[in-house]
Structures are given as structure tokens and as C-alpha cells.
Design a protein around this motif. Structure first.
Motif, PDB file in Angstrom:
ATOM      1  N   UNK A  35       0.827  -1.079  -0.326  1.00 15.09           N
ATOM      2  CA  UNK A  35      -0.098   0.320   0.065  1.00 15.09           C
ATOM      3  C   UNK A  35       1.228   1.513  -0.067  1.00 15.09           C
ATOM      4  N   UNK A  36       0.805   2.356  -1.051  1.00 13.42           N
ATOM      5  CA  UNK A  36       1.884   3.318  -0.354  1.00 13.42           C
ATOM      6  C   UNK A  36       0.555   4.171  -0.930  1.00 13.42           C
ATOM      7  N   UNK A  37       0.903   5.429  -0.874  1.00 17.27           N
ATOM      8  CA  UNK A  37       0.924   7.248  -0.528  1.00 17.27           C
ATOM      9  C   UNK A  37       1.214   7.792  -1.459  1.00 17.27           C
ATOM     10  N   UNK A  50      -1.129  -5.653  -5.674  1.00 20.65           N
ATOM     11  CA  UNK A  50      -1.505  -6.829  -4.718  1.00 20.65           C
ATOM     12  C   UNK A  50      -0.720  -7.726  -6.368  1.00 20.65           C
ATOM     13  N   UNK A  51      -0.171  -8.911  -6.150  1.00 23.74           N
ATOM     14  CA  UNK A  51      -0.033  -9.238  -7.683  1.00 23.74           C
ATOM     15  C   UNK A  51       0.091  -8.740  -8.830  1.00 23.74           C
ATOM     16  N   UNK A  52      -0.879  -8.723  -9.913  1.00 27.92           N
ATOM     17  CA  UNK A  52      -1.225  -7.989 -10.746  1.00 27.92           C
ATOM     18  C   UNK A  52      -2.100  -6.903 -10.687  1.00 27.92           C
ATOM     19  N   UNK A  53      -2.717  -6.662  -9.937  1.00 31.59           N
ATOM     20  CA  UNK A  53      -4.092  -5.612  -9.828  1.00 31.59           C
ATOM     21  C   UNK A  53      -3.098  -4.804  -8.615  1.00 31.59           C
ATOM     22  N   UNK A  54      -3.480  -3.415  -9.458  1.00 30.35           N
ATOM     23  CA  UNK A  54      -3.407  -2.070  -8.703  1.00 30.35           C
ATOM     24  C   UNK A  54      -5.030  -1.888  -8.166  1.00 30.35           C
ATOM     25  N   UNK A  55      -4.946  -1.122  -6.907  1.00 27.21           N
ATOM     26  CA  UNK A  55      -6.179  -0.703  -5.765  1.00 27.21           C
ATOM     27  C   UNK A  55      -6.291   0.567  -6.386  1.00 27.21           C
ATOM     28  N   UNK A  56      -7.687   0.971  -6.586  1.00 25.76           N
ATOM     29  CA  UNK A  56      -7.660   2.510  -5.261  1.00 25.76           C
ATOM     30  C   UNK A  56      -7.829   1.996  -4.746  1.00 25.76           C
ATOM     31  N   UNK A  57      -7.667   3.329  -3.390  1.00 21.26           N
ATOM     32  CA  UNK A  57      -9.019   3.760  -2.096  1.00 21.26           C
ATOM     33  C   UNK A  57      -8.825   5.442  -1.794  1.00 21.26           C
ATOM     34  N   UNK A  58      -9.970   4.743  -1.930  1.00 18.47           N
ATOM     35  CA  UNK A  58     -10.081   6.981  -1.293  1.00 18.47           C
ATOM     36  C   UNK A  58     -10.253   6.889   0.517  1.00 18.47           C
ATOM     37  N   UNK A  63      -8.060   8.630   6.774  1.00 19.69           N
ATOM     38  CA  UNK A  63      -7.958   6.991   7.342  1.00 19.69           C
ATOM     39  C   UNK A  63      -8.809   6.020   6.281  1.00 19.69           C
ATOM     40  N   UNK A  64      -7.575   5.157   5.352  1.00 19.66           N
ATOM     41  CA  UNK A  64      -7.833   4.536   4.455  1.00 19.66           C
ATOM     42  C   UNK A  64      -7.832   2.801   5.661  1.00 19.66           C
ATOM     43  N   UNK A  65      -9.364   2.280   4.831  1.00 21.22           N
ATOM     44  CA  UNK A  65     -10.066   0.851   5.426  1.00 21.22           C
ATOM     45  C   UNK A  65      -9.239  -0.260   4.448  1.00 21.22           C
ATOM     46  N   UNK A  66     -10.164  -1.464   4.899  1.00 15.79           N
ATOM     47  CA  UNK A  66      -9.317  -2.372   4.460  1.00 15.79           C
ATOM     48  C   UNK A  66      -9.133  -2.595   2.288  1.00 15.79           C
ATOM     49  N   UNK A  67      -8.704  -3.095   1.709  1.00 15.68           N
ATOM     50  CA  UNK A  67      -8.506  -2.506   0.385  1.00 15.68           C
ATOM     51  C   UNK A  67     -10.415  -3.678  -0.250  1.00 15.68           C
ATOM     52  N   UNK A  68     -10.604  -4.586   0.358  1.00 16.29           N
ATOM     53  CA  UNK A  68     -11.046  -5.620   0.304  1.00 16.29           C
ATOM     54  C   UNK A  68     -12.373  -5.403   0.354  1.00 16.29           C
ATOM     55  N   UNK A  69     -12.868  -4.270   1.120  1.00 11.22           N
ATOM     56  CA  UNK A  69     -13.442  -3.518   1.764  1.00 11.22           C
ATOM     57  C   UNK A  69     -13.721  -1.621   0.551  1.00 11.22           C
ATOM     58  N   UNK A  70     -12.681  -1.792   0.760  1.00 15.97           N
ATOM     59  CA  UNK A  70     -12.490   0.051   0.192  1.00 15.97           C
ATOM     60  C   UNK A  70     -12.687   0.569  -0.577  1.00 15.97           C
ATOM     61  N   UNK A  71     -11.448  -0.702  -1.330  1.00 14.91           N
ATOM     62  CA  UNK A  71     -10.979   0.201  -3.242  1.00 14.91           C
ATOM     63  C   UNK A  71     -12.423  -0.243  -3.846  1.00 14.91           C
ATOM     64  N   UNK A  72     -12.265   0.755  -5.149  1.00 10.13           N
ATOM     65  CA  UNK A  72     -13.331   1.110  -5.487  1.00 10.13           C
ATOM     66  C   UNK A  72     -13.113   0.303  -6.774  1.00 10.13           C
ATOM     67  N   UNK A  73     -14.242   0.193  -7.579  1.00 11.17           N
ATOM     68  CA  UNK A  73     -14.950  -1.532  -8.517  1.00 11.17           C
ATOM     69  C   UNK A  73     -13.713  -1.758  -9.627  1.00 11.17           C
ATOM     70  N   UNK A  74     -13.418  -2.513  -9.996  1.00 14.37           N
ATOM     71  CA  UNK A  74     -12.666  -2.741 -11.591  1.00 14.37           C
ATOM     72  C   UNK A  74     -10.334  -1.533 -11.612  1.00 14.37           C
ATOM     73  N   UNK A  75     -10.469  -2.996 -10.887  1.00 14.70           N
ATOM     74  CA  UNK A  75      -8.466  -2.058 -10.125  1.00 14.70           C
ATOM     75  C   UNK A  75      -8.026  -1.983 -11.518  1.00 14.70           C
ATOM     76  N   UNK A  76      -6.878  -1.245 -11.907  1.00 14.59           N
ATOM     77  CA  UNK A  76      -5.543  -1.563 -12.869  1.00 14.59           C
ATOM     78  C   UNK A  76      -4.511  -2.924 -13.448  1.00 14.59           C
ATOM     79  N   UNK A  77      -5.364  -3.808 -13.897  1.00 11.18           N
ATOM     80  CA  UNK A  77      -4.510  -4.632 -14.275  1.00 11.18           C
ATOM     81  C   UNK A  77      -2.707  -4.102 -14.062  1.00 11.18           C
TER      82      UNK A  77
END
Length: 130
Positions: A35-37, A50-58, A63-77
Motif C-alpha cells: 500500500x502506497x500514499x 497486489x500480485x498483478x492488480x492496482x487498487x485505488x482507495x479513497x 484513514x484508509x480501510x482494508x482494500x477488500x472493502x474500501x477500494x473502488x471497483x475495477x482495479x487496474x492490471x
């Protein structure tokens, strides 16, 4: 003869371990996984590779929640090719940047083809200001 063989075996062990250890440490430090700021957006945007996907969390409060429940849909390969990261931004668009790690792998600069910095990221939990 046994003493000579033993000395040779011990010497080769030390020589071969030294280079492998440095290479593994460098690879561990210089990994984009995690996870990166994003500098300039520290309080409201985070990327999680993660592995081969980039998730964006707003966040609206830093305060940033867990990726699984806080990331926007459709991560970037994404993938690494040579020293560059290629991120699929969807709809035929890609971000292609050379990665320049520093501070023991806690900071990474995304460099464009001209050598200009397009993004600076630092790991979650790292104090970038010091």
C-alpha cells in the motif's frame, strides 16, 4: 588433503552467499507490492499493488480501510517489464513509467520517458517528511 578440501568448501560458501544475499535484499526492498500514499494526495488517495492488480482507495479523513472493502471497483492490471511498470488504465490507455526506488524501498518515483517525475509514492506507515 581433507584440510585443503574443507578450507576450499568453507571459502566457497562465504563467497557464494554474499552476492545472493545482497540481490535478495535489493529485490525485497525494491518491490512495488503493498500500500502506497501518493505525495500531494496523502490524505485522500492510496494505491495498493497486489500480485498483478492496482487498487485505488479513497478517504475523506486520511484513514484508509482494508482494500477488500474500501477500494473502488475495477482495479487496474499491471506488470513489470525491465525496470518499468506498465499499468492498464482501461479503454486502451496505459501508464508506462520507470521505477526509481530510494530510502530502502520505502519511496518510489515514477519517471516518464524524459526522466521527469510524474508520481512519488511512499509506503503506508513510512514517515516521508523525515
Amino acid at each position: 588433503m581433507k584440510k585443503l578440501y574443507l578450507i576450499f568448501l568453507v571459502a566457497m560458501t562465504f563467497v557464494s552467499c554474499n552476492n545472493d544475499d545482497n540481490s535478495n535484499n535489493e529485490q525485497a526492498y525494491n518491490s512495488i507490492i503493498g500500500r502506497w500514499h501518493i505525495v500531494g494526495f496523502e490524505q485522500n488517495t492510496m494505491w495498493d499493488f497486489k500480485n498483478n492488480l492496482k487498487y485505488t482507495i479513497y478517504s475523506n479523513n486520511g484513514v484508509f480501510g482494508p482494500t477488500e472493502s474500501s477500494a473502488i471497483p475495477n482495479p487496474n492490471p499491471w506488470y513489470i517489464e525491465n525496470e518499468a511498470i506498465i499499468i492498464d488504465l482501461h479503454f486502451g490507455n496505459t501508464l508506462n513509467r520507470t521505477l526509481n526506488f530510494s530510502r530502502n524501498g520505502n519511496v518510489v518515483k515514477f519517471m516518464d520517458a524524459n526522466g521527469d517525475v510524474s508520481h512519488i509514492l511512499y509506503r503506508e506507515g513510512y514517515n516521508y517528511t523525515n
